[in-house]
Design a protein around this motif. Sequence first.
Motif, mmCIF file in Angstrom:
data_model
loop_
_atom_site.group_PDB
_atom_site.id
_atom_site.type_symbol
_atom_site.label_atom_id
_atom_site.label_comp_id
_atom_site.label_asym_id
_atom_site.label_seq_id
_atom_site.Cartn_x
_atom_site.Cartn_y
_atom_site.Cartn_z
ATOM 1 N N ALA A 41 0.810 -1.223 0.000
ATOM 2 C CA ALA A 41 0.000 0.000 0.000
ATOM 3 C C ALA A 41 0.839 1.266 0.000
ATOM 4 O O ALA A 41 0.462 2.268 -0.626
ATOM 5 N N THR A 42 1.979 1.241 0.689
ATOM 6 C CA THR A 42 2.762 2.469 0.890
ATOM 7 C C THR A 42 3.143 3.181 -0.401
ATOM 8 O O THR A 42 2.922 4.393 -0.532
ATOM 9 N N PRO A 43 3.731 2.493 -1.408
ATOM 10 C CA PRO A 43 4.095 3.217 -2.635
ATOM 11 C C PRO A 43 2.896 3.748 -3.404
ATOM 12 O O PRO A 43 2.981 4.803 -4.042
ATOM 13 N N VAL A 44 1.771 3.034 -3.362
ATOM 14 C CA VAL A 44 0.576 3.505 -4.071
ATOM 15 C C VAL A 44 -0.005 4.730 -3.372
ATOM 16 O O VAL A 44 -0.427 5.694 -4.014
ATOM 17 N N ILE A 45 -0.010 4.701 -2.044
ATOM 18 C CA ILE A 45 -0.484 5.857 -1.277
ATOM 19 C C ILE A 45 0.409 7.061 -1.532
ATOM 20 O O ILE A 45 -0.067 8.188 -1.719
ATOM 21 N N ALA A 46 1.728 6.822 -1.572
ATOM 22 C CA ALA A 46 2.666 7.915 -1.827
ATOM 23 C C ALA A 46 2.394 8.557 -3.191
ATOM 24 O O ALA A 46 2.422 9.793 -3.329
ATOM 25 N N GLU A 47 2.123 7.733 -4.198
ATOM 26 C CA GLU A 47 1.823 8.291 -5.519
ATOM 27 C C GLU A 47 0.522 9.076 -5.494
ATOM 28 O O GLU A 47 0.432 10.174 -6.072
ATOM 29 N N ALA A 48 -0.507 8.530 -4.824
ATOM 30 C CA ALA A 48 -1.790 9.239 -4.752
ATOM 31 C C ALA A 48 -1.626 10.603 -4.084
ATOM 32 O O ALA A 48 -2.216 11.598 -4.528
ATOM 33 N N LEU A 49 -0.825 10.668 -3.038
ATOM 34 C CA LEU A 49 -0.623 11.936 -2.334
ATOM 35 C C LEU A 49 0.158 12.920 -3.200
ATOM 36 O O LEU A 49 -0.150 14.118 -3.233
ATOM 37 N N GLN A 50 1.175 12.437 -3.904
ATOM 38 C CA GLN A 50 1.932 13.308 -4.806
ATOM 39 C C GLN A 50 1.040 13.861 -5.913
ATOM 40 O O GLN A 50 1.075 15.051 -6.233
ATOM 41 N N ARG A 51 0.241 12.969 -6.495
ATOM 42 C CA ARG A 51 -0.660 13.397 -7.566
ATOM 43 C C ARG A 51 -1.674 14.414 -7.032
ATOM 44 O O ARG A 51 -1.950 15.428 -7.688
ATOM 45 N N SER A 52 -2.249 14.141 -5.882
ATOM 46 C CA SER A 52 -3.257 15.037 -5.308
ATOM 47 C C SER A 52 -2.668 16.418 -5.054
ATOM 48 O O SER A 52 -3.300 17.442 -5.349
ATOM 49 N N LYS A 53 -1.468 16.449 -4.510
ATOM 50 C CA LYS A 53 -0.826 17.727 -4.218
ATOM 51 C C LYS A 53 -0.548 18.497 -5.505
ATOM 52 O O LYS A 53 -0.797 19.709 -5.591
ATOM 53 N N ALA A 54 -0.037 17.814 -6.501
ATOM 54 C CA ALA A 54 0.280 18.480 -7.763
ATOM 55 C C ALA A 54 -0.975 19.010 -8.439
ATOM 56 O O ALA A 54 -0.980 20.104 -9.011
ATOM 57 N N LEU A 55 -2.066 18.249 -8.364
ATOM 58 C CA LEU A 55 -3.291 18.634 -9.061
ATOM 59 C C LEU A 55 -4.052 19.750 -8.360
ATOM 60 O O LEU A 55 -5.033 20.266 -8.900
ATOM 61 N N SER A 56 -3.627 20.113 -7.167
ATOM 62 C CA SER A 56 -4.263 21.242 -6.491
ATOM 63 C C SER A 56 -3.939 22.551 -7.198
ATOM 64 O O SER A 56 -4.656 23.541 -7.052
ATOM 65 N N THR A 57 -2.861 22.558 -7.984
ATOM 66 C CA THR A 57 -2.461 23.778 -8.705
ATOM 67 C C THR A 57 -2.309 23.550 -10.205
ATOM 68 O O THR A 57 -2.089 24.497 -10.943
ATOM 69 N N GLN A 58 -2.428 22.305 -10.663
ATOM 70 C CA GLN A 58 -2.272 21.980 -12.078
ATOM 71 C C GLN A 58 -3.540 21.325 -12.600
ATOM 72 O O GLN A 58 -4.387 20.876 -11.820
ATOM 73 N N SER A 59 -3.663 21.261 -13.903
ATOM 74 C CA SER A 59 -4.839 20.606 -14.501
ATOM 75 C C SER A 59 -4.401 19.578 -15.532
ATOM 76 O O SER A 59 -5.044 19.393 -16.555
ATOM 77 N N ASP A 60 -3.288 18.922 -15.274
ATOM 78 C CA ASP A 60 -2.707 17.941 -16.183
ATOM 79 C C ASP A 60 -3.645 16.748 -16.373
ATOM 80 O O ASP A 60 -4.023 16.080 -15.409
ATOM 81 N N ALA A 61 -4.024 16.491 -17.617
ATOM 82 C CA ALA A 61 -4.957 15.399 -17.903
ATOM 83 C C ALA A 61 -4.418 14.053 -17.443
ATOM 84 O O ALA A 61 -5.131 13.252 -16.832
ATOM 85 N N GLU A 62 -3.145 13.792 -17.739
ATOM 86 C CA GLU A 62 -2.563 12.508 -17.353
ATOM 87 C C GLU A 62 -2.462 12.388 -15.841
ATOM 88 O O GLU A 62 -2.576 11.296 -15.284
#
Length: 311
Positions: A41-62
Amino acid sequence: MDLDGDWPLPRPNTRFKVNRRPAGSSLTKSSTIADTFSSLATPVIAEALQRSKALSTQSDAEGFHQLRIAFRRLRALYWAYSPYLGEDVATQATEELRRLAAVAGGTRDWDIAGDLLKAAQESGASIEPLVAAVRQKRAEAVVDSQAVIQSADVEAFLTDVSLRAQTMLQSRCSDLPIRAFARKRVRLAQRTLQKRSRRAARSETTHEEDLHDVRKAGKKLRYLLEFFQPVLKDRHDRTIKDLTTVQNKLGTFNDIAASETLIRNASFNDVPAGVVQESLQWLEEQKYRRMLAASRQVRAVADAGWCDQER
């Protein structure tokens, strides 16, 4: 046009690095059920948190797409461990992960619809007003997705459900080996896929719901094989590759079907009704042709015998 190929989707524009160490790479046959949950779970959670943080200011489709995948993979993992998690922990986690995946997918869905409409334009359809309206819908979806992700406090949620799951597993199966458990859960996922595939293949008329059910079951099986492959009896690289091929075919069909539903249910006050109808007619034609390709894939899955591979 290659009707069995994938529609071109927006190119990735990722501005941060994600740890791509294969999930489960630290698993061994002597690992316990409790220990493996955290390592998976740890690496998947880490990716979800990174993506969530980045998308708070970006609108990257991918970025939105990969965030949705991360939430789906976590759902598959919680399903796998649900026999030892208890109904409350498993249900809370999977339901919220489903909701968050849908939120992340809102922007992605409009991206796909817009890309399909551009393909319709290239084939001669005069639908520029709808293409422009869909771009606006996409911009609105970005704002909505960002607001919900921020208000949901994804980090607090994932930290809480992960800790609760780990505590529950340590109390219930801290000394139980992972291999037999992983094989049992994979077999169940394989049989579910086989059952849904055979039901869809037996039907004289192909139904969208049946294809969608096969697609969901195939995703779950692929995620579990990727998670548990290090401790399974046999290598499943070929099965994962075949599942990916099937998912691509079914995913392409689903993109068209979902885009048709999205446009049909949306309000386009400034778009002439004839333009909307022309677009829906084009999508209907493409959906029918893609359904034939998806149906062939489902029949192949029904005959594959994957449920007998892990004994």
